[in-house]
Each structure stands twice: as structure tokens, then as C-alpha cells.
Write a protein that holds these residues in place. Structure first.
Motif, PDB file in Angstrom:
ATOM      1  N   SER A 103       0.694  -1.215  -0.215  1.00 14.89           N
ATOM      2  CA  SER A 103      -0.001  -0.127  -0.011  1.00 14.89           C
ATOM      3  C   SER A 103       0.826   1.107   0.033  1.00 14.89           C
ATOM      4  O   SER A 103       0.768   2.374  -0.883  1.00 14.89           O
ATOM      5  CB  SER A 103      -1.035   0.134   1.297  1.00 14.89           C
ATOM      6  N   VAL A 113      -3.687   9.484  -4.676  1.00 12.04           N
ATOM      7  CA  VAL A 113      -4.448   8.382  -4.104  1.00 12.04           C
ATOM      8  C   VAL A 113      -4.889   8.683  -2.713  1.00 12.04           C
ATOM      9  O   VAL A 113      -3.918   8.918  -1.699  1.00 12.04           O
ATOM     10  CB  VAL A 113      -3.612   6.890  -4.139  1.00 12.04           C
ATOM     11  N   PHE A 115      -6.749   6.669  -0.788  1.00 12.53           N
ATOM     12  CA  PHE A 115      -6.627   5.264   0.101  1.00 12.53           C
ATOM     13  C   PHE A 115      -6.609   4.160  -0.714  1.00 12.53           C
ATOM     14  O   PHE A 115      -6.642   4.365  -2.020  1.00 12.53           O
ATOM     15  CB  PHE A 115      -7.744   5.131   1.024  1.00 12.53           C
ATOM     16  N   THR A 116      -5.765   3.067  -0.150  1.00 15.65           N
ATOM     17  CA  THR A 116      -5.952   1.699  -0.937  1.00 15.65           C
ATOM     18  C   THR A 116      -6.487   0.710  -0.355  1.00 15.65           C
ATOM     19  O   THR A 116      -6.885   0.801   0.984  1.00 15.65           O
ATOM     20  CB  THR A 116      -4.294   1.439  -1.055  1.00 15.65           C
ATOM     21  N   GLY A 145     -11.781   8.731  -8.260  1.00 18.73           N
ATOM     22  CA  GLY A 145     -12.676   8.498  -7.135  1.00 18.73           C
ATOM     23  C   GLY A 145     -13.877   8.009  -7.809  1.00 18.73           C
ATOM     24  O   GLY A 145     -14.899   7.388  -7.208  1.00 18.73           O
ATOM     25  N   PHE A 148     -14.444   4.458  -8.626  1.00 16.95           N
ATOM     26  CA  PHE A 148     -14.810   3.862  -7.721  1.00 16.95           C
ATOM     27  C   PHE A 148     -15.927   3.592  -6.833  1.00 16.95           C
ATOM     28  O   PHE A 148     -16.767   2.613  -6.621  1.00 16.95           O
ATOM     29  CB  PHE A 148     -13.763   4.260  -6.319  1.00 16.95           C
ATOM     30  N   VAL A 163      -7.821  -1.473   4.373  1.00 16.02           N
ATOM     31  CA  VAL A 163      -7.683  -0.162   3.834  1.00 16.02           C
ATOM     32  C   VAL A 163      -6.526   0.752   4.725  1.00 16.02           C
ATOM     33  O   VAL A 163      -6.398   0.554   5.715  1.00 16.02           O
ATOM     34  CB  VAL A 163      -8.836   0.781   4.380  1.00 16.02           C
ATOM     35  N   VAL A 165      -5.210   4.515   4.577  1.00 10.63           N
ATOM     36  CA  VAL A 165      -5.556   5.891   4.224  1.00 10.63           C
ATOM     37  C   VAL A 165      -4.349   7.123   4.498  1.00 10.63           C
ATOM     38  O   VAL A 165      -3.641   6.850   5.288  1.00 10.63           O
ATOM     39  CB  VAL A 165      -6.676   6.471   5.085  1.00 10.63           C
ATOM     40  N   TRP A 189     -15.446   5.676   2.757  1.00 11.87           N
ATOM     41  CA  TRP A 189     -14.887   5.373   1.635  1.00 11.87           C
ATOM     42  C   TRP A 189     -15.322   6.159   0.398  1.00 11.87           C
ATOM     43  O   TRP A 189     -14.375   6.801  -0.090  1.00 11.87           O
ATOM     44  CB  TRP A 189     -14.870   3.735   0.988  1.00 11.87           C
ATOM     45  N   ALA A 193     -13.161   9.062  -1.685  1.00  8.72           N
ATOM     46  CA  ALA A 193     -12.878   8.946  -3.062  1.00  8.72           C
ATOM     47  C   ALA A 193     -13.194  10.122  -3.761  1.00  8.72           C
ATOM     48  O   ALA A 193     -12.844  10.415  -4.664  1.00  8.72           O
ATOM     49  CB  ALA A 193     -13.896   7.911  -3.411  1.00  8.72           C
ATOM     50  N   ASP A 197      -8.008   9.595  -5.718  1.00  7.23           N
ATOM     51  CA  ASP A 197      -7.983   8.419  -6.296  1.00  7.23           C
ATOM     52  C   ASP A 197      -8.050   7.380  -5.416  1.00  7.23           C
ATOM     53  O   ASP A 197      -7.660   7.706  -4.517  1.00  7.23           O
ATOM     54  CB  ASP A 197      -7.218   8.348  -7.507  1.00  7.23           C
ATOM     55  N   VAL A 198      -8.401   5.876  -5.986  1.00  6.05           N
ATOM     56  CA  VAL A 198      -8.351   4.899  -5.139  1.00  6.05           C
ATOM     57  C   VAL A 198      -7.408   3.832  -5.622  1.00  6.05           C
ATOM     58  O   VAL A 198      -7.299   3.444  -6.812  1.00  6.05           O
ATOM     59  CB  VAL A 198      -9.938   4.431  -4.961  1.00  6.05           C
TER      60      VAL A 198
END
Length: 333
Positions: A103, A113, A115-116, A145, A148, A163, A165, A189, A193, A197-198
Motif C-alpha cells: 500500500s 491516491v 486510500f488503498t 474516485g 470507485f 484499507v 488511508v 470510502w 474517494a 483516487d483509489v
């Protein structure tokens, strides 16, 4: 070197806590800090947590004098975090090797990004394992986002132990909402988003336990649908200012949720829960009246005309017929 703060809320999970924290401390790559927040657990959480804190300087421990609940505890952890990235990891879950490094590498390389998330292994009460995939393909990639949110629709497609963040964004957007006890993570989430980006990690990142303690706190079908409806409304009303198509998104997400409500109504009918089925049908119409024009609505209406006994008699033949027509649109029956 990048850093990650891991918040471990714990209530009655003392027997899981060591495995959880040790799975974090064994991660390679980023600098780590762990905060165990004991929400006034009546079990041996304090004993396990104090030993973990004594044995590793990266571990800190706090104990509440009275139970404050998961959302308040999670928000306390957000306030504590100061690393580049953060993760809320329930004490009954644990990380898989390399999760944080994967991550962090992606987020370091892509500052956009927010979060992943990734796949997970679901471990049930019998020790059986199943895999929860991301639904985004077999390669690590980055979604906008909006992509997603569109992919999620009216569902929460993310398991929280996977996750990671970006802490600065999390603090700017605030914590979890107390009035969404069953859908606060889904709303979070979406909120994140809308501001970035995610990243989707094409690997299993964590083990999620499905056991009696967390299943006993799951909402009813109606509660779940109502909570997700509220999460969608809160997000689109308060957190979607950056989205230019919020009105279209609201209509589409509500339609998806209404279709799911009809699916739940159909399942309840099959179970003989006729009153519940009627309530769920009414809820579906309340969410989106256009659901009454869908094939799924009319299929349930036909079942009601047959009655429960009549439907049970013809159901095997209908299921056989539908099975030999693989292109036939399927809904809950």
C-alpha cells in the motif's frame, strides 16, 4: 522513509489481540506505530495489551474507563495518528505479510491516491477460509474516485482491514459518523474517494474474521438497507461537492439499492417471512418508485399471486428453465 500509524480498537477481543498486533509488527518497509485502544473490555485485553506495549516500543496502549463504542474509538485513533498513512485494524483481524509495504509503495508513487484497499481472506468460525476479491481485476491499479464510487454502487465493496488511508486527508475530512453505526465505513470510502483516487491492491492484504461476536451485531436486512440509504444521502448532500453529476449519481445509486431491496423481499418470501417481504417491498418503492417497472418487481409479484405453497411447487421447474438459459437476466428469486 514513509510511516504508518495503526489503530487497533479492542472490545472483548483479548484472545485475538496478540495475533493482530504481531501481524503489524512483523510488517517490513514503513516505520510503524501501533495504538491499542481498549474500550473498557471485561476480558483479558488489558493484560495482553500491556505485555505487548512492554515488549515493543512501537506499541502504545490506552484503556477507556467506560465503553464508548467503535465509532468513538475509531475517531480517537484518527485524532492520535500523525504518520503519513494510517490504518484502522480491528483486534479480531490481522494483516498478511507485505500488506503495508504494498500500500505504501503505491501511495508514495501516486500522491493523488486517497486510500488503498485490497483482497482479503475471510476466516469463519469453523476455521474455513474463503477469499474476498476486490472485483477490479487481477492487477494492481488506480481508479478515479468517481470510478470507485460507480463500481461500489449502493454496496460497500471494501473490507476495512485492507484499507490504508492518507492521514492528512483523513484528518481534513474528519472521522466516522455516529449516526451510521452499520454504514459509516461505506460513507467514509465515498467521502475519501470524492477527494482523490483509489488504489486497488491485487493481493490479499488481511484476514477478516467472521465469527459469532461480530455477526451478532449485524443489522437486519431492513436496517442494512436504511443505513446504506442514509450513507448515500449523507455523502451526496455533504461530501460530493467535487462531483459534477451528484444528481444522476443519487438516482442511479437509489435505483440499485431499491433493486437490492426487492431481492431481499424475494428472499424473505421464499423463507415464508411474508410480513418482512411486504415491508421490504414497501421500502424499495420508498427508495425509488421506478423499481415497480422492473423485471425483478414483477417476478416477485407473480410469486405473490401463486402464494408461498404454489411458488414452492413450481420453483424447481423455473430454476431448471432459467439454468439452461444462461443469458437470461437473473435477479433474486
Amino acid at each position: 522513509m514513509s510511516s504508518v500509524d495503526i489503530v487497533v480498537p479492542c472490545f472483548r477481543y483479548g484472545h485475538f489481540l496478540r495475533e493482530c498486533v504481531e501481524s503489524v509488527l512483523a510488517q517490513s518497509g514503513p516505520e510503524l506505530r501501533v495504538l491499542i485502544i481498549d474500550d473498557a473490555s471485561p476480558d483479558n485485553t488489558a493484560e495482553v495489551a500491556e505485555e505487548l506495549a512492554r515488549s515493543d516500543p512501537r506499541v502504545d496502549y490506552r484503556r477507556h474507563t467506560s465503553n464508548q463504542g467503535l465509532i468513538a474509538t475509531a475517531n480517537e485513533g484518527i485524532a492520535w495518528a500523525r504518520a503519513d498513512y494510517m490504518l484502522l485494524l480491528s483486534a479480531d483481524d490481522y494483516l498478511l505479510p507485505g500488506a503495508l509495504a504494498r500500500s505504501v509503495e503505491l501511495m508514495d508513487d501516486h500522491p493523488s491516491v486517497a486510500f488503498t484497499f485490497g483482497g482479503a481472506v475471510v476466516l469463519d468460525q469453523q476455521g474455513e477460509r474463503s477469499r474476498r476479491r476486490t472485483g477490479v481485476g487481477s492487477r494492481t491499479n488506480i481508479l478515479s474516485g468517481l470510478d470507485f464510487i460507480t463500481l461500489s454502487g449502493a454496496k460497500n465493496i471494501v473490507l476495512s482491514p485492507t484499507v490504508v488511508v492518507r492521514t492528512s486527508l483523513q484528518k481534513r475530512l474528519g472521522g466516522y459518523l455516529a449516526d451510521l453505526p452499520y454504514a459509516s465505513d461505506m460513507e467514509m470510502w465515498f467521502r475519501l474517494a470524492a477527494h482523490g483516487d483509489v488504489g486497488v491492491i491485487a493481493a490479499d492484504q488481511a484476514v477478516y474474521r467472521a465469527h459469532s461476536a461480530n455477526m451478532s451485531s449485524e443489522p437486519s436486512r431492513e436496517q442494512d438497507l436504511l443505513q446504506r440509504k442514509a450513507a448515500i444521502e449523507h455523502f451526496l448532500t455533504n461530501g460530493a461537492a467535487r462531483l459534477t453529476n451528484a444528481a444522476d449519481l443519487r438516482a442511479w445509486m437509489n435505483h440499485m439499492l431499491a433493486l437490492e431491496a426487492i431481492g431481499c423481499a424475494s428472499t424473505a418470501f421464499n423463507e415464508g417471512a411474508i410480513e418482512s417481504s411486504a415491508g421490504l417491498s414497501k421500502l424499495a418503492v420508498g427508495i425509488d418508485p421506478t423499481v415497480r417497472r422492473t423485471r425483478r418487481w414483477w417476478f416477485l409479484a407473480c410469486k405473490k399471486v401463486l402464494g408461498l405453497r404454489g411458488w414452492q411447487l413450481v420453483r424447481p421447474a423455473i430454476e431448471w428453465f432459467r439454468a439452461i438459459l444462461p443469458n437470461e437476466p437473473r435477479g433474486a428469486d
